[in-house]
Write an enzyme that holds these catalytic residues in place. Sequence first.
Site, mmCIF file in Angstrom:
data_model
loop_
_atom_site.group_PDB
_atom_site.id
_atom_site.type_symbol
_atom_site.label_atom_id
_atom_site.label_comp_id
_atom_site.label_asym_id
_atom_site.label_seq_id
_atom_site.Cartn_x
_atom_site.Cartn_y
_atom_site.Cartn_z
ATOM 1 N N GLN A 167 71.145 14.403 14.932
ATOM 2 C CA GLN A 167 72.889 15.663 15.678
ATOM 3 C C GLN A 167 72.615 16.502 16.275
ATOM 4 O O GLN A 167 72.415 17.732 15.649
ATOM 5 C CB GLN A 167 73.846 15.309 14.482
ATOM 6 N N LYS A 210 82.451 22.170 22.031
ATOM 7 C CA LYS A 210 81.704 21.309 22.836
ATOM 8 C C LYS A 210 80.650 21.744 23.544
ATOM 9 O O LYS A 210 79.866 21.150 23.642
ATOM 10 C CB LYS A 210 82.886 20.647 23.092
ATOM 11 N N GLY A 248 77.192 13.809 17.156
ATOM 12 C CA GLY A 248 77.809 14.154 15.935
ATOM 13 C C GLY A 248 79.152 13.654 15.654
ATOM 14 O O GLY A 248 79.721 13.917 16.222
ATOM 15 N N ASP A 270 71.375 5.115 10.257
ATOM 16 C CA ASP A 270 72.627 6.271 11.486
ATOM 17 C C ASP A 270 72.493 7.387 10.734
ATOM 18 O O ASP A 270 71.763 7.621 8.916
ATOM 19 C CB ASP A 270 73.928 5.131 10.905
ATOM 20 N N MET A 271 73.348 8.630 11.143
ATOM 21 C CA MET A 271 73.035 9.768 10.293
ATOM 22 C C MET A 271 74.324 9.997 9.957
ATOM 23 O O MET A 271 75.360 9.732 10.417
ATOM 24 C CB MET A 271 72.280 10.533 10.902
ATOM 25 N N ARG A 328 86.737 7.829 12.914
ATOM 26 C CA ARG A 328 85.785 8.680 13.170
ATOM 27 C C ARG A 328 86.039 8.033 15.788
ATOM 28 O O ARG A 328 86.145 9.494 16.199
ATOM 29 C CB ARG A 328 84.126 8.234 13.543
ATOM 30 N N ARG A 329 86.227 7.518 15.523
ATOM 31 C CA ARG A 329 86.863 6.579 17.005
ATOM 32 C C ARG A 329 87.860 7.343 17.522
ATOM 33 O O ARG A 329 87.924 7.602 18.916
ATOM 34 C CB ARG A 329 86.582 5.534 16.748
ATOM 35 N N ARG A 382 67.562 8.158 17.920
ATOM 36 C CA ARG A 382 68.567 7.813 18.396
ATOM 37 C C ARG A 382 68.945 9.637 18.788
ATOM 38 O O ARG A 382 69.749 9.943 17.370
ATOM 39 C CB ARG A 382 69.586 7.458 17.861
ATOM 40 N N LYS A 428 73.230 2.299 6.914
ATOM 41 C CA LYS A 428 73.845 3.527 6.282
ATOM 42 C C LYS A 428 73.067 3.422 4.681
ATOM 43 O O LYS A 428 73.668 2.850 4.027
ATOM 44 C CB LYS A 428 75.238 4.154 6.356
ATOM 45 N N HIS A 459 78.670 8.683 25.672
ATOM 46 C CA HIS A 459 78.717 8.162 26.795
ATOM 47 C C HIS A 459 78.837 9.083 27.880
ATOM 48 O O HIS A 459 80.385 8.521 28.124
ATOM 49 C CB HIS A 459 80.008 7.289 26.710
HETATM 50 C C1 LIG Z 1 75.047 4.057 19.200
HETATM 51 C C2 LIG Z 1 75.634 5.178 18.886
HETATM 52 C C3 LIG Z 1 75.239 5.243 17.728
HETATM 53 C C4 LIG Z 1 75.854 6.539 16.659
HETATM 54 N N1 LIG Z 1 74.899 6.930 15.790
HETATM 55 C C5 LIG Z 1 76.302 7.488 15.216
HETATM 56 C C6 LIG Z 1 75.393 8.498 13.566
HETATM 57 O O1 LIG Z 1 74.419 7.700 13.335
HETATM 58 N N2 LIG Z 1 76.065 9.469 13.371
HETATM 59 C C7 LIG Z 1 76.667 10.282 14.082
HETATM 60 O O2 LIG Z 1 77.400 11.313 13.702
HETATM 61 N N3 LIG Z 1 77.163 10.271 15.065
HETATM 62 C C8 LIG Z 1 76.508 8.662 16.058
HETATM 63 N N4 LIG Z 1 77.620 8.393 16.646
HETATM 64 C C9 LIG Z 1 78.490 9.093 17.625
HETATM 65 C C10 LIG Z 1 78.604 10.017 18.583
HETATM 66 O O3 LIG Z 1 78.222 11.446 17.449
HETATM 67 C C11 LIG Z 1 79.435 10.641 18.969
HETATM 68 O O4 LIG Z 1 80.514 10.434 18.179
HETATM 69 C C12 LIG Z 1 80.169 10.214 19.485
HETATM 70 O O5 LIG Z 1 79.404 9.610 20.484
HETATM 71 C C13 LIG Z 1 81.218 10.529 21.113
HETATM 72 O O6 LIG Z 1 80.195 11.072 21.362
HETATM 73 P P1 LIG Z 1 79.842 10.950 23.016
HETATM 74 O O7 LIG Z 1 78.324 11.500 23.571
HETATM 75 O O8 LIG Z 1 80.370 10.056 24.052
HETATM 76 O O9 LIG Z 1 80.172 12.703 23.766
HETATM 77 P P2 LIG Z 1 81.719 13.007 24.535
HETATM 78 O O10 LIG Z 1 81.777 13.948 24.604
HETATM 79 O O11 LIG Z 1 82.863 12.867 22.554
HETATM 80 O O12 LIG Z 1 83.016 11.600 25.058
HETATM 81 C C14 LIG Z 1 82.229 11.880 26.588
HETATM 82 C C15 LIG Z 1 83.026 10.882 27.022
HETATM 83 O O13 LIG Z 1 82.816 9.274 26.858
HETATM 84 C C16 LIG Z 1 84.212 8.913 26.217
HETATM 85 N N5 LIG Z 1 84.100 8.659 24.716
HETATM 86 C C17 LIG Z 1 83.598 9.058 23.714
HETATM 87 N N6 LIG Z 1 84.133 8.876 22.857
HETATM 88 C C18 LIG Z 1 84.894 7.861 22.725
HETATM 89 C C19 LIG Z 1 85.720 6.620 22.195
HETATM 90 N N7 LIG Z 1 85.618 6.909 20.753
HETATM 91 N N8 LIG Z 1 86.886 6.257 22.993
HETATM 92 C C20 LIG Z 1 87.054 6.212 24.178
HETATM 93 N N9 LIG Z 1 86.180 6.537 24.993
HETATM 94 C C21 LIG Z 1 84.992 7.646 24.482
HETATM 95 C C22 LIG Z 1 85.176 9.621 26.765
HETATM 96 O O14 LIG Z 1 85.314 9.113 28.204
HETATM 97 C C23 LIG Z 1 84.480 10.944 26.914
HETATM 98 O O15 LIG Z 1 85.411 11.762 27.764
HETATM 99 C C24 LIG Z 1 76.790 6.934 17.707
HETATM 100 C C25 LIG Z 1 77.198 6.842 19.192
HETATM 101 C C26 LIG Z 1 76.697 5.585 19.896
HETATM 102 C C27 LIG Z 1 76.897 6.122 21.099
#
Ligand SMILES: Cc1cc2nc3c(=O)[nH]c(=O)nc-3n(C[C@H](O)[C@H](O)[C@H](O)COP(=O)(O)OP(=O)(O)OC[C@H]3O[C@@H](n4cnc5c(N)ncnc54)[C@H](O)[C@@H]3O)c2cc1C
Length: 319
Positions: free
Chosen positions: A175, A213, A200, A146-147, A300-301, A196, A112, A239
């Site tokens: 993002q 969303k 966001g 990372d962003m 954030r998680r 990547r 970062k 995910h």
């Molecule tokens: C490898 C990686 C690097 C990332 N780097 C950045 C970055 O540099 N900057 C940034 O702003 N964001 C980053 N993120 C976070 C990203 O922006 C999302 O906030 C995060 O990935 C959740 O979104 P989603 O695409 O999984 O979709 P969502 O619609 O949020 O989730 C889809 C499904 O995935 C599962 N899920 C998602 N999150 C969780 C969780 N925390 N715990 C359990 N289950 C979950 C659930 O089943 C959910 O229904 C990163 C994510 C990943 C995977």
Amino acid sequence: MFARLMILKASEMRPVRKMITQSRAFRPLIRRFVAGETLDQAIAAAEELLPKGIYVSLDYLGENVQSREEAVHAKNTYIEILKRIAAIKEVMPMDHVGYADGLVETVNLSVKLTQCGLDQSDDFAEENYREVLAVAKAIGNFVRVDMEGSPYTERTVKLVERVHVDYPNTGTVLQSYLYRTTEDVEWAAMRRLRIRLVKGAYFEEADVAYQEKMRVDEAYMRLAERMLEACAYPAFATHDEALIEKIQRSAKALNLPKDRFEFQMLFGVRRDLQEKLVAEGHRMRVYIPYGESWYPYFSRRLAERPANALFALKSLFKG
Ligand SMILES: Cc1cc2nc3c(=O)[nH]c(=O)nc-3n(C[C@H](O)[C@H](O)[C@H](O)COP(=O)(O)OP(=O)(O)OC[C@H]3O[C@@H](n4cnc5c(N)ncnc54)[C@H](O)[C@@H]3O)c2cc1C
């Protein structure tokens, strides 16, 4: 989206922070998302994933450092991580996986810029980051920036653009919730920058980002399709199973071999899906965070999946 905003806001409150960092009830959940506090623990997590054919990106947790000393400490830690990765490569047979545009590393690093000192000054952060990239280049590795929140987007993009001229072994993250990302994808495609794509993770206002969303997801797919067509080795970090299936279908329609892009997920999230994608012949990379400054990452998680926060709160009241 409302629950997410509430959790992000609540996590900034001092009593909430104190409760989460001090209560034992949260420990199992923290351990689910964070590999540990030491580099050895992160390496151990990597060594469990690599034999399953899952690549990793190591992340030393920390952001918005308050002093130049902290930024220099972070830079030195990044360099230490890269040296440890080089040592793993000697024992891991699959250190690099070839693809048409060059080599793809099985273990790389994510950083970062606010941990490199961006809040102190752009030049200072760039100087630190260049040192990290020089070491990565010497050992044939790749580092991704990372962003962070939107106040940093333009500065991050510009800094990455400058260093990429000398260090093609770097890339960044875009993002889908930000309106500007349509143009940023074209910027990255033109420069053959590895990107990547994520949805966001920060709280953003409606003047810069989609609030619903559905619109964030639609933007993700539109941008992913463009990246499949035009970008160098894109990484789709999500995910979201429905989006992953759509990306698989788009890649197939474009006759794009599976080794021309990768999927990425976070440590501790959807391990079943990670293994399923590998079994289907896809490249999968897991982002492994470690370190003592885990709180903002962990918040954030929790915000991404309010069920996580509810689960932890229930354990807290059960004692
Ligand atoms: C490898 C990686 C690097 C990332 N780097 C950045 C970055 O540099 N900057 C940034 O702003 N964001 C980053 N993120 C976070 C990203 O922006 C999302 O906030 C995060 O990935 C959740 O979104 P989603 O695409 O999984 O979709 P969502 O619609 O949020 O989730 C889809 C499904 O995935 C599962 N899920 C998602 N999150 C969780 C969780 N925390 N715990 C359990 N289950 C979950 C659930 O089943 C959910 O229904 C990163 C994510 C990943 C995977």
